[in-house]
Write a protein that holds these residues in place. Structure first.
Motif, PDB file in Angstrom:
ATOM      1  N   ILE B 217      19.640  52.292  25.536  1.00  0.00           N
ATOM      2  CA  ILE B 217      19.685  51.344  24.386  1.00  0.00           C
ATOM      3  C   ILE B 217      20.758  51.481  23.301  1.00  0.00           C
ATOM      4  N   LEU B 218      21.197  52.753  23.108  1.00  0.00           N
ATOM      5  CA  LEU B 218      21.875  52.787  21.999  1.00  0.00           C
ATOM      6  C   LEU B 218      23.440  51.995  22.211  1.00  0.00           C
ATOM      7  N   LYS B 219      23.754  52.144  23.436  1.00  0.00           N
ATOM      8  CA  LYS B 219      25.078  51.388  23.880  1.00  0.00           C
ATOM      9  C   LYS B 219      24.700  49.879  23.922  1.00  0.00           C
ATOM     10  N   LYS B 251      12.362  63.570  40.754  1.00  0.00           N
ATOM     11  CA  LYS B 251      13.570  63.333  41.302  1.00  0.00           C
ATOM     12  C   LYS B 251      14.291  62.124  40.771  1.00  0.00           C
ATOM     13  N   TYR B 252      13.639  61.226  39.823  1.00  0.00           N
ATOM     14  CA  TYR B 252      14.260  60.237  39.144  1.00  0.00           C
ATOM     15  C   TYR B 252      14.960  60.360  37.941  1.00  0.00           C
ATOM     16  N   ASN B 253      15.958  59.768  38.019  1.00  0.00           N
ATOM     17  CA  ASN B 253      16.584  59.723  36.603  1.00  0.00           C
ATOM     18  C   ASN B 253      16.227  58.456  35.674  1.00  0.00           C
ATOM     19  N   PRO B 254      15.518  59.041  34.492  1.00  0.00           N
ATOM     20  CA  PRO B 254      15.172  57.893  33.797  1.00  0.00           C
ATOM     21  C   PRO B 254      15.944  57.409  32.544  1.00  0.00           C
ATOM     22  N   ILE B 255      17.241  57.724  32.807  1.00  0.00           N
ATOM     23  CA  ILE B 255      18.346  57.144  31.883  1.00  0.00           C
ATOM     24  C   ILE B 255      19.625  57.372  32.309  1.00  0.00           C
ATOM     25  N   SER B 256      20.485  56.365  32.498  1.00  0.00           N
ATOM     26  CA  SER B 256      21.885  56.628  32.680  1.00  0.00           C
ATOM     27  C   SER B 256      22.549  56.410  31.486  1.00  0.00           C
ATOM     28  N   ILE B 257      23.261  57.378  30.654  1.00  0.00           N
ATOM     29  CA  ILE B 257      23.711  57.333  29.410  1.00  0.00           C
ATOM     30  C   ILE B 257      25.358  56.722  29.824  1.00  0.00           C
ATOM     31  N   SER B 258      25.621  55.355  29.195  1.00  0.00           N
ATOM     32  CA  SER B 258      26.557  54.678  29.714  1.00  0.00           C
ATOM     33  C   SER B 258      27.735  54.513  29.025  1.00  0.00           C
ATOM     34  N   GLY B 259      29.052  55.046  29.182  1.00  0.00           N
ATOM     35  CA  GLY B 259      30.074  54.578  28.498  1.00  0.00           C
ATOM     36  C   GLY B 259      30.644  53.044  29.105  1.00  0.00           C
ATOM     37  N   TYR B 260      30.303  52.774  30.087  1.00  0.00           N
ATOM     38  CA  TYR B 260      30.959  51.718  30.966  1.00  0.00           C
ATOM     39  C   TYR B 260      31.219  50.375  30.122  1.00  0.00           C
ATOM     40  N   HIS B 261      29.999  50.148  29.217  1.00  0.00           N
ATOM     41  CA  HIS B 261      29.965  48.828  28.511  1.00  0.00           C
ATOM     42  C   HIS B 261      30.724  48.997  27.161  1.00  0.00           C
ATOM     43  N   SER B 267      36.530  49.862  23.667  1.00  0.00           N
ATOM     44  CA  SER B 267      37.090  51.122  23.456  1.00  0.00           C
ATOM     45  C   SER B 267      38.200  51.594  23.906  1.00  0.00           C
ATOM     46  N   THR B 268      38.579  52.636  23.348  1.00  0.00           N
ATOM     47  CA  THR B 268      39.649  53.398  24.082  1.00  0.00           C
ATOM     48  C   THR B 268      38.921  54.509  25.071  1.00  0.00           C
ATOM     49  N   ALA B 269      39.586  55.217  25.923  1.00  0.00           N
ATOM     50  CA  ALA B 269      39.184  56.337  26.426  1.00  0.00           C
ATOM     51  C   ALA B 269      38.310  57.363  25.714  1.00  0.00           C
ATOM     52  N   GLY B 270      39.130  57.647  24.816  1.00  0.00           N
ATOM     53  CA  GLY B 270      38.369  58.808  23.847  1.00  0.00           C
ATOM     54  C   GLY B 270      36.975  58.413  23.153  1.00  0.00           C
ATOM     55  N   GLN B 271      37.134  56.984  22.725  1.00  0.00           N
ATOM     56  CA  GLN B 271      35.897  56.387  21.979  1.00  0.00           C
ATOM     57  C   GLN B 271      34.798  56.519  23.286  1.00  0.00           C
ATOM     58  N   GLU B 272      35.197  55.825  24.269  1.00  0.00           N
ATOM     59  CA  GLU B 272      34.016  55.838  25.314  1.00  0.00           C
ATOM     60  C   GLU B 272      33.530  57.448  25.593  1.00  0.00           C
ATOM     61  N   LEU B 273      34.130  58.071  25.822  1.00  0.00           N
ATOM     62  CA  LEU B 273      33.819  59.469  25.753  1.00  0.00           C
ATOM     63  C   LEU B 273      32.770  60.071  24.960  1.00  0.00           C
ATOM     64  N   ALA B 274      33.643  60.169  23.618  1.00  0.00           N
ATOM     65  CA  ALA B 274      32.623  60.319  22.639  1.00  0.00           C
ATOM     66  C   ALA B 274      31.319  59.683  22.185  1.00  0.00           C
ATOM     67  N   ASP B 306      33.246  54.381  32.901  1.00  0.00           N
ATOM     68  CA  ASP B 306      34.272  53.214  33.305  1.00  0.00           C
ATOM     69  C   ASP B 306      35.345  53.972  33.806  1.00  0.00           C
ATOM     70  N   ILE B 307      36.137  53.261  34.763  1.00  0.00           N
ATOM     71  CA  ILE B 307      37.323  54.055  35.172  1.00  0.00           C
ATOM     72  C   ILE B 307      38.565  53.003  35.414  1.00  0.00           C
ATOM     73  N   HIS B 308      39.029  53.085  34.051  1.00  0.00           N
ATOM     74  CA  HIS B 308      40.201  52.066  33.738  1.00  0.00           C
ATOM     75  C   HIS B 308      41.528  52.428  34.483  1.00  0.00           C
ATOM     76  N   ASN B 309      42.567  51.758  33.837  1.00  0.00           N
ATOM     77  CA  ASN B 309      43.975  51.819  34.607  1.00  0.00           C
ATOM     78  C   ASN B 309      44.567  53.116  34.621  1.00  0.00           C
ATOM     79  N   ASP B 310      44.419  53.649  33.426  1.00  0.00           N
ATOM     80  CA  ASP B 310      45.336  54.910  33.047  1.00  0.00           C
ATOM     81  C   ASP B 310      44.654  56.101  33.913  1.00  0.00           C
TER      82      ASP B 310
END
Lengths: 153, 577
Positions: B217-219, B251-261, B267-274, B306-310
């Motif tokens: 939900i945070l993202k 065996k179930y993952n109750p969350i997928s912490i997502s930088g994609y969105h 955002s930049t790659a660094g912002q996505e990561l952080a 996310d996997i961007h162009n660079d």
């Protein structure tokens, strides 16, 4: 950027409502275009997310805008644009330009144009195209108004 | 900074050591002087550009050598072996030599029947996992027959308003064998319960379920904006799921912490990561605050980038993410179970890089991005279809996207060895630089009181919007070239590819289906289950068992949402512009 500097004295500022209708939360485009409009010297009001057509039209009337620019990436454009257009017409706001952008297939763009919606800008469009389009529409409308007043007075 | 659990080689005698140090120093010195000469000579040669930057605006030097790496952590401390702390080289010891990444195409449109048919098609074509795309009404917790859903039912994903729809969605699909990922956040706990109840109907108990619900939900507040409840009750529901899953669905993952969105929103790659990792730490802290042992739930926290162009920056981002997660879990949160340190991730190629102009070019973009994801060591991958900037993908374009992964796996040889770019002066330097950038952003977020105050003050939203604007300006000024958009444009080209159209009659059929459901179910059981849920929400009980009861009674999505909303309220975002 100093928006005032781009305007000559006495020139009227274009007022634009940037709107995000429906449930779609993708607001990257809406925010980018709103910033570009502001940098171009327009007065910009951004509705925020998840607006119903009724909310958008009420805001447009209340804020006395010249243009409503909607961003739709949800595929619901064939419901949302005609609905907003109809509500604007019902409110007697036929001189407000309804334009916008998003993921809208060419066939649908043509169908919406036929219903009185203005130009719609797809992915990859430079923001300068939308700015130029609104400027020229606005100038035309103002010229037509002046001519109308001249003829009537 | 950390101890390494390896037997170090026996200490050589001091004289040998001194000689070795001297030899290395001399070599570095020689390199420095050669490098100075090389730089001087290079400066005299014209450069094809004023500056070279990554897509995130990072300055890239012309050459990386051991001189750049002389202050870096030692090999075992900073890089190590795959499957071992700090996991820079991969979360698992043998990586793709044991098992390739899961090829998981995100799909969903129209009704549950139509999407079910697409799933059977994808599984027949060699896809190895499923990923559900829900429509906007479902994402926001509205039933298909709610007035706010008008025009949006089944358009951007599949419409799921009750357990009945979920049963249809997975008809004929063995949920104990196929892992299913569900992209749902605001009402995640409800859709999760529909899923568990649908499996139950097939005789599959929750402990046999493998799969993931996004539930981040945070993202949503930061970037994607499909929320339902305000942050505090929303975070409580997420911790309820951690708690329930650790006991019943291990065996179930109750969350997928997502930088994609976050990345897609600009955002930049660094912002996505952080931002992504910081959100992850927030969930860890919430779990600990509930009284859970970090090692009871952290092993099931999963990620999505996310996997961007660079190309190299994206690879470095995944490597840095694994190292930061491992170090923080162990050193800050006191986790002692290596399973908690292991960052496992799904990746998707960047939708935002697809162009509407010359859309076939997107096949090439996606292929490069997919290769970066694999070289970065992803556990599963979605490759975008070339037509996704025009409409939902057709079967043909989805097949090409899936084949792109199969070519990568079968023909290119990139999966033959583990983390092949390790030791590249450039990639290791980028990995370190991204980690340092993330650490700076963590401190900045801490300075504003943490993630939730940052959201409430609009800080994340503004940072992301500013980065998006910067990229737009770069493209419009021609500083950043995008083929087909501001370079190599054919001029006035018409798009000549077929696109998928959703039948508008589908919405009416879905409304009829809802009317039938409301007529056939036991109203008393529905009301009983909903009241029990409202009670549990008020009393602070774990919500999962109560929502499961609602699902079994065929309460609808909106009814369940509403029963909680009475206690939790709804989230309204202040407008940040």
């Amino acid at each position: 950027m100093d928006s005032e500097s781009q305007m000559s004295a006495g020139e009227q500022r274009v007022r634009v409502l940037v709107a995000k209708p429906g449930l779609d939360g993708h607001d990257r485009g809406a925010k980018v275009i709103a910033s570009a409009f502001r940098d171009a010297g327009f007065e910009v009001i951004y509705t925020g997310l998840h607006q119903t057509p009724e909310m958008i039209v009420a805001a447009a009337i209340q804020e006395d805008v010249d243009v409503v620019a909607m961003s739709v990436l949800s595929g619901a454009h064939m419901t949302l644009f005609p609905r907003v257009k109809a509500l604007l017409d019902e409110a007697g706001a036929t001189d407000i330009l309804l334009t916008g952008g998003g993921i809208i297939p060419e066939d649908d763009v043509q169908a919406l144009l036929a219903k009185g919606v203005g130009r719609l800008f797809g992915p990859g469009s430079p923001t300068t195209d939308a700015v130029a389009y609104i400027r020229s529409w606005f100038e035309e409308r103002e010229t037509a108004r002046e001519a109308g007043q001249g003829a009537g007075g | 900074m950390s101890t390494v659990e390896h037997d170090l080689p026996p200490t050589p005698d001091t004289a040998d050591l001194a000689a070795e140090i001297e030899r290395r120093e001399a070599e570095l010195e020689a390199l420095r002087s050669r490098l100075a000469a090389w730089e001087e000579a290079s400066a005299a040669t014209p450069s094809r550009d004023d500056s070279f930057t990554s897509i995130s605006g990072r300055e890239i030097r012309p050459l990386y050598t051991p001189v750049d790496r002389q202050d870096a952590d030692g090999y075992l401390e900073g890089i190590g072996l795959p499957g071992e702390y700090p996991f820079t080289r991969g979360p698992y010891a043998t990586m793709y030599r044991t098992r390739l990444w899961t090829m998981r195409q995100f799909a969903g449109f129209g009704s549950a029947e139509e999407t079910n048919a697409r799933y059977h098609y994808l599984l027949r074509n060699g896809q190895t996992g499923l990923s559900v795309a829900f429509d906007f009404p479902t994402l926001m917790g509205y039933d298909s027959d709610h007035p706010r859903s008008l025009g949006e039912v089944g358009v951007c994903g599949v419409a799921i308003s009750s357990l009945a729809d979920m049963e249809t969605l997975f008809d004929g699909i063995p949920l104990d064998e196929v892992s299913v990922s569900m992209t749902i956040n605001g009402p995640a706990i409800i859709l999760f319960c529909f899923y568990v109840a649908a499996a139950e109907k097939k005789g599959i108990s929750p402990d046999r379920l493998r799969g993931t619900v996004q539930n981040d939900i945070l993202k949503e507040y930061q970037a994607q904006h499909a929320w339902v409840f305000p942050p505090e009750p929303a975070l409580r529901a997420i911790v309820d799921m951690f708690e329930w899953c650790s006991e019943h669905a291990p065996k179930y993952n109750p969350i997928s912490i997502s930088g994609y969105h976050i990345r897609e929103a600009g955002s930049t790659a660094g912002q996505e990561l952080a931002f992504t990792l910081k959100n992850g730490f927030e969930y860890v802290e919430r779990g600990i605050a509930r009284g859970l042992d970090v090692d009871d739930f952290a092993p099931r926290l999963s990620f999505f980038f996310d996997i961007h162009n660079d190309f190299f920056e994206e690879i470095a981002k995944l490597r840095a993410a694994r190292r930061i997660w491992a170090r923080t879990l162990r050193e800050k949160y006191g986790s002692t179970n290596p399973e908690s340190w292991r960052l496992r991730t799904h990746c998707q190629t960047a939708g935002v890089t697809l162009t509407a102009q010359q859309p076939e070019n997107n096949i090439a973009r996606v292929a490069y991005q997919a290769m970066a994801a694999v070289l970065g060591g992803t556990q599963s991958l979605h490759t975008n279809s070339m037509d996704e900037t025009l409409a939902l993908p057709t079967e043909k374009s989805v097949r090409i996207a899936l084949r792109t992964q199969q070519i990568l796996a079968s023909e290119t040889g990139v999966a033959n060895t583990i983390d092949p770019l390790a030791g590249s002066f450039y990639v290791e330097q980028l990995t370190d630089d991204l980690e340092a950038e993330a650490e700076e952003l963590f401190a900045e977020i801490d300075g504003m009181g943490g993630v939730v105050p940052g959201i409430e003050g609009g800080w994340f939203q503004k940072e992301i919007a500013n980065s998006a604007m910067r990229q737009q300006v770069e493209i419009e000024s021609g500083e950043r070239l995008i083929v087909g958009v501001n370079a190599f444009t054919d001029g006035g080209e018409k798009v000549e590819i077929d696109t998928l159209k959703i039948d508008p009659a589908m919405e009416a059929r879905q409304r009829e289906r809802m009317a039938r459901l409301r007529e056939e179910r036991d109203d008393e059981a529905v009301q009983r289950a909903l009241s029990a849920l409202t009670h549990a929400a008020r009393e602070g009980e774990n919500l999962v068992p109560r929502i499961l009861d609602c699902a079994r009674a065929y309460c609808t999505l909106y009814e369940i949402r509403f029963a909680m909303e009475e206690v939790f309220g709804a989230y309204r975002e202040p407008v940040f512009f």
